[in-house]
Design an enzyme around this catalytic site. Structure first.
Site, PDB file in Angstrom:
ATOM      1  N   ARG A 270       4.274  -3.415  66.492  1.00 35.13           N
ATOM      2  CA  ARG A 270       5.284  -3.020  65.491  1.00 35.13           C
ATOM      3  C   ARG A 270       6.718  -3.119  66.010  1.00 35.13           C
ATOM      4  NH1 ARG A 270       1.278   0.765  64.535  1.00 35.13           N
ATOM      5  NH2 ARG A 270       0.102   0.235  62.672  1.00 35.13           N
TER       6      ARG A 270
ATOM      7  N   LYS B 215      17.864 -13.783  63.248  1.00 35.50           N
ATOM      8  CA  LYS B 215      16.901 -14.383  62.310  1.00 35.50           C
ATOM      9  C   LYS B 215      15.759 -14.966  63.134  1.00 35.50           C
ATOM     10  CE  LYS B 215      19.638 -15.902  58.343  1.00 35.50           C
ATOM     11  NZ  LYS B 215      20.071 -17.081  57.593  1.00 35.50           N
TER      12      LYS B 215
ATOM     13  N   GLU C 132      26.632 -28.301  65.235  1.00 32.74           N
ATOM     14  CA  GLU C 132      26.781 -26.888  64.856  1.00 32.74           C
ATOM     15  C   GLU C 132      28.063 -26.295  65.452  1.00 32.74           C
ATOM     16  OE1 GLU C 132      24.790 -25.465  62.700  1.00 32.74           O
ATOM     17  OE2 GLU C 132      22.783 -26.339  62.864  1.00 32.74           O
TER      18      GLU C 132
ATOM     19  N   LYS D 103      30.121 -16.910  65.303  1.00 33.43           N
ATOM     20  CA  LYS D 103      28.880 -16.485  64.653  1.00 33.43           C
ATOM     21  C   LYS D 103      28.764 -14.962  64.688  1.00 33.43           C
ATOM     22  CE  LYS D 103      24.137 -17.111  63.664  1.00 33.43           C
ATOM     23  NZ  LYS D 103      22.960 -17.939  63.672  1.00 33.43           N
TER      24      LYS D 103
ATOM     25  N   GLU E 169      22.692 -11.536  55.438  1.00 32.63           N
ATOM     26  CA  GLU E 169      23.064 -12.633  54.533  1.00 32.63           C
ATOM     27  C   GLU E 169      23.078 -12.202  53.065  1.00 32.63           C
ATOM     28  OE1 GLU E 169      21.651 -16.533  55.697  1.00 32.63           O
ATOM     29  OE2 GLU E 169      22.014 -17.290  53.685  1.00 32.63           O
TER      30      GLU E 169
ATOM     31  N   ARG F 197      27.633 -14.508  55.210  1.00 37.42           N
ATOM     32  CA  ARG F 197      26.845 -15.223  56.218  1.00 37.42           C
ATOM     33  C   ARG F 197      26.404 -16.580  55.684  1.00 37.42           C
ATOM     34  NH1 ARG F 197      22.272 -12.786  60.435  1.00 37.42           N
ATOM     35  NH2 ARG F 197      21.700 -14.798  61.295  1.00 37.42           N
TER      36      ARG F 197
ATOM     37  N   ASN G 224      25.883 -21.827  56.356  1.00 37.66           N
ATOM     38  CA  ASN G 224      25.031 -22.891  55.820  1.00 37.66           C
ATOM     39  C   ASN G 224      25.834 -24.132  55.422  1.00 37.66           C
ATOM     40  OD1 ASN G 224      22.752 -21.347  56.144  1.00 37.66           O
ATOM     41  ND2 ASN G 224      22.924 -20.440  54.102  1.00 37.66           N
TER      42      ASN G 224
ATOM     43  N   HIS H 259      24.220 -27.448  55.211  1.00 41.70           N
ATOM     44  CA  HIS H 259      22.781 -27.253  55.383  1.00 41.70           C
ATOM     45  C   HIS H 259      21.952 -27.517  54.129  1.00 41.70           C
ATOM     46  CE1 HIS H 259      23.934 -25.848  59.286  1.00 41.70           C
ATOM     47  NE2 HIS H 259      22.686 -25.571  59.615  1.00 41.70           N
TER      48      HIS H 259
ATOM     49  N   HIS I 141      18.887 -29.756  54.878  1.00 41.79           N
ATOM     50  CA  HIS I 141      17.482 -29.366  54.676  1.00 41.79           C
ATOM     51  C   HIS I 141      16.764 -30.372  53.773  1.00 41.79           C
ATOM     52  CE1 HIS I 141      18.429 -24.945  55.861  1.00 41.79           C
ATOM     53  NE2 HIS I 141      18.113 -25.692  56.910  1.00 41.79           N
TER      54      HIS I 141
ATOM     55  N   HIS J 113      17.231 -31.625  63.528  1.00 42.71           N
ATOM     56  CA  HIS J 113      17.989 -30.728  62.656  1.00 42.71           C
ATOM     57  C   HIS J 113      19.509 -30.967  62.745  1.00 42.71           C
ATOM     58  CE1 HIS J 113      19.032 -27.086  60.475  1.00 42.71           C
ATOM     59  NE2 HIS J 113      19.783 -26.697  61.498  1.00 42.71           N
TER      60      HIS J 113
HETATM   61  N1  LIG Z   1      17.291 -18.388  63.879  1.00 46.18           N
HETATM   62  C1  LIG Z   1      18.368 -19.030  63.505  1.00 46.18           C
HETATM   63  O1  LIG Z   1      19.388 -18.425  63.128  1.00 46.18           O
HETATM   64  C2  LIG Z   1      18.361 -20.528  63.554  1.00 46.18           C
HETATM   65  C3  LIG Z   1      19.571 -21.236  63.394  1.00 46.18           C
HETATM   66  C4  LIG Z   1      19.545 -22.630  63.530  1.00 46.18           C
HETATM   67  C5  LIG Z   1      18.351 -23.275  63.812  1.00 46.18           C
HETATM   68  N2  LIG Z   1      17.207 -22.558  63.964  1.00 46.18           N
HETATM   69  C6  LIG Z   1      15.938 -23.201  64.283  1.00 46.18           C
HETATM   70  O2  LIG Z   1      16.075 -23.829  65.555  1.00 46.18           O
HETATM   71  C7  LIG Z   1      15.102 -24.859  65.655  1.00 46.18           C
HETATM   72  C8  LIG Z   1      15.724 -26.055  66.336  1.00 46.18           C
HETATM   73  O3  LIG Z   1      16.098 -25.670  67.626  1.00 46.18           O
HETATM   74  P1  LIG Z   1      16.466 -26.747  68.747  1.00 46.18           P
HETATM   75  O4  LIG Z   1      17.327 -27.801  68.180  1.00 46.18           O
HETATM   76  O5  LIG Z   1      16.946 -25.968  69.925  1.00 46.18           O
HETATM   77  O6  LIG Z   1      15.080 -27.462  69.006  1.00 46.18           O
HETATM   78  P2  LIG Z   1      13.854 -27.231  70.026  1.00 46.18           P
HETATM   79  O7  LIG Z   1      13.675 -25.805  70.335  1.00 46.18           O
HETATM   80  O8  LIG Z   1      12.717 -27.951  69.425  1.00 46.18           O
HETATM   81  O9  LIG Z   1      14.334 -27.997  71.333  1.00 46.18           O
HETATM   82  C9  LIG Z   1      14.538 -29.390  71.289  1.00 46.18           C
HETATM   83  C10 LIG Z   1      13.824 -30.119  72.412  1.00 46.18           C
HETATM   84  O10 LIG Z   1      14.550 -29.950  73.623  1.00 46.18           O
HETATM   85  C11 LIG Z   1      13.669 -29.544  74.672  1.00 46.18           C
HETATM   86  N3  LIG Z   1      14.485 -28.711  75.553  1.00 46.18           N
HETATM   87  C12 LIG Z   1      14.967 -27.484  75.268  1.00 46.18           C
HETATM   88  N4  LIG Z   1      15.790 -27.074  76.255  1.00 46.18           N
HETATM   89  C13 LIG Z   1      15.810 -28.062  77.170  1.00 46.18           C
HETATM   90  C14 LIG Z   1      16.492 -28.220  78.408  1.00 46.18           C
HETATM   91  N5  LIG Z   1      17.374 -27.322  78.861  1.00 46.18           N
HETATM   92  N6  LIG Z   1      16.270 -29.347  79.110  1.00 46.18           N
HETATM   93  C15 LIG Z   1      15.422 -30.304  78.614  1.00 46.18           C
HETATM   94  N7  LIG Z   1      14.773 -30.225  77.452  1.00 46.18           N
HETATM   95  C16 LIG Z   1      14.962 -29.099  76.748  1.00 46.18           C
HETATM   96  C17 LIG Z   1      12.541 -28.822  73.977  1.00 46.18           C
HETATM   97  O11 LIG Z   1      11.372 -28.847  74.769  1.00 46.18           O
HETATM   98  C18 LIG Z   1      12.397 -29.636  72.691  1.00 46.18           C
HETATM   99  O12 LIG Z   1      11.593 -30.751  72.909  1.00 46.18           O
HETATM  100  C19 LIG Z   1      14.614 -25.143  64.237  1.00 46.18           C
HETATM  101  O13 LIG Z   1      13.316 -24.662  64.095  1.00 46.18           O
HETATM  102  C20 LIG Z   1      15.576 -24.340  63.355  1.00 46.18           C
HETATM  103  O14 LIG Z   1      14.954 -23.867  62.183  1.00 46.18           O
HETATM  104  C21 LIG Z   1      17.195 -21.198  63.851  1.00 46.18           C
END
Ligand SMILES: NC(=O)c1ccc[n+]([C@@H]2O[C@H](COP(=O)([O-])OP(=O)(O)OC[C@H]3O[C@@H](n4cnc5c(N)ncnc54)[C@H](O)[C@@H]3O)[C@@H](O)[C@H]2O)c1
Length: 385
Positions: free
Chosen positions: A136, A158, A200, A241, A251, A255, A259, A262, A266, A281
């Site tokens: 929990r 989030k 971003e 942020k 949001e 907030r 987006n 976005h 998306h 992304h």
């Molecule tokens: N929670 C939020 O507010 C929020 C905001 C924006 C995006 N997101 C989410 O984030 C995700 C995308 O995140 P991302 O772009 O970081 O992708 P990811 O986590 O898939 O990482 C991208 C790739 O880079 C590799 N990698 C990561 N760090 C590394 C490093 N230091 N050296 C070498 N390789 C490395 C990973 O293994 C992966 O293959 C999506 O699912 C999206 O929905 C969430």
């Protein structure tokens, strides 16, 4: 992809990190930004008070950094366990969530212990959600390892996974207790992922800080090269942020400005089947930002010069800026509109968009006619064919 050399590690260690507070009452926490923070993570995490910490990572990141992190934790007497999932968006699934939750229970993580998310946005969202539901609610720490995660996903609480019904539809708000953004970890990040996260960074300038956008135009090379500009870009983005999240944690209003770009992004991700070989992304966000500015221009809201500057800068760093840049094509205007309608609530044929009156002057526009969006997309597709 290589781990940073020990000499580089030593050369960069020791400088005081930049502290960015996230003021959320009893859920307040700090983001620390600097090179070499992973090797000091032990004492900083132990100071939160825990006997054990479970490191959740993906196999790529775990191979590069998990040992260093657990050595630092163990040196302070914190017991550690590591749970590594497959890299990539597919891990934001019910199956992997179950694997992580059971892994935490098998590692005897108690409510007073900690989960440490070591990875990109996928790991942060997944581990954060597992922390929100196991027993929990267990506290968690973010150690983001992609630029996208350092400037965006690790801040704001989030968390969640994807459902067959869509992205991020199952989740919880669960704020971390600490974020350690070690900018040296980005040295091993593939260039394509670095660029994607940079979209971003630029977004924060476009939302409400034209000086930061100018700064990006002047200093982007340093951000990519890992100079002091990288720390500055991450810290400024986190500050931006944090300010938005502090005003509107869940949001209900402002907030949504985050987006920007976005709604288009998306739709493009949906059209490309979330296939990272076609679009990741941040690349979709880069195209989305350009579309948001060109759409604003078409509606007579934004000067063409500003829309041109946005696309010009993103193209200079090597990001895609047009629908025609989507490998395999982005689909028809109607198909894109359909994909948007699934993402956003369409009320009587109207959508909510983040539009701009210029660089740094974004606003929430409700009631944007679907027909106007369709006409704009048709024009974009025609102009590029
Ligand atoms: N929670 C939020 O507010 C929020 C905001 C924006 C995006 N997101 C989410 O984030 C995700 C995308 O995140 P991302 O772009 O970081 O992708 P990811 O986590 O898939 O990482 C991208 C790739 O880079 C590799 N990698 C990561 N760090 C590394 C490093 N230091 N050296 C070498 N390789 C490395 C990973 O293994 C992966 O293959 C999506 O699912 C999206 O929905 C969430």
């Amino acid at each position: 992809m290589t781990a940073p050399t020990p000499s580089r590690r030593l050369a960069s260690a020791g400088a005081e990190p930049v502290r960015v507070p996230v003021p959320l009452g009893e859920r307040s926490y700090d983001i620390l930004v600097g090179r070499g923070l992973i090797d000091e993570a032990g004492p900083r995490i132990a100071a939160l008070g825990c006997r054990a910490a479970a490191i959740v990572s993906d196999t790529t990141v775990a191979a590069l950094y998990a040992k260093r992190l657990s050595a630092s934790l163990q040196a302070t007497g914190v017991r550690t366990a590591t749970i590594a999932v497959a890299p990539g968006e597919l891990s934001k699934s019910y199956e992997t969530l179950a694997q992580v939750c059971d892994g935490l229970l098998a590692a005897r993580i108690e409510r007073s212990d900690l989960v440490v998310a070591l990875g990109g946005g996928v790991v942060g969202d997944l581990a954060g959600f597992a922390a929100a539901v196991v027993r929990r609610g267990v506290r968690f720490v973010q150690i983001p390892t992609t630029l996208l995660a350092q400037v965006d996903s690790s801040v704001g609480g989030k968390t969640g996974i994807n459902s067959p019904h869509g992205k991020n539809l199952v989740g919880a708000f669960h704020q971390p207790s600490l974020v350690l953004a070690d900018t040296a970890l980005l040295d091993s990040l593939p260039l394509r992922e670095m660029r994607a996260g940079y979209a971003e960074v630029v977004k924060y300038g476009l939302i409400d800080d034209p000086h930061f956008f100018e700064w990006c135009e002047r200093h982007w090379r340093g951000v990519f090269a890992g100079g002091p500009e990288r720390d500055e870009a991450v810290a400024r983005s986190c500050r931006a942020k944090a300010a938005v999240v502090a005003r509107d944690e869940r949001e209900d209003g402002d907030r949504a400005l985050l987006n920007l770009g976005h709604t288009f992004a998306h739709a493009l991700e949906r059209m490309t089947g979330y296939d990272p070989r076609r679009l990741v992304h941040g690349e979709a966000v880069a195209i989305g930002l350009c579309l948001a500015f060109r759409f604003s221009m078409r509606l007579g809201l934004c000067p063409g010069q500003d829309a041109g500057r946005v696309a010009g800068h993103l193209a200079t760093v090597g990001l895609p800026t047009r629908l025609a840049d989507v490998p395999g094509g982005a689909g028809s205007a109607d198909a894109l509109l359909d994909a948007m309608a699934q993402d956003k609530k369409v009320k009587d044929g109207a959508l909510t968009f983040i539009l701009a009156r210029g660089i740094g002057q974004s606003f929430i526009a409700r009631g944007v006619e679907a027909d106007a969006v369709r006409a704009f997309l048709e024009e974009e597709i025609l102009a590029q064919s």
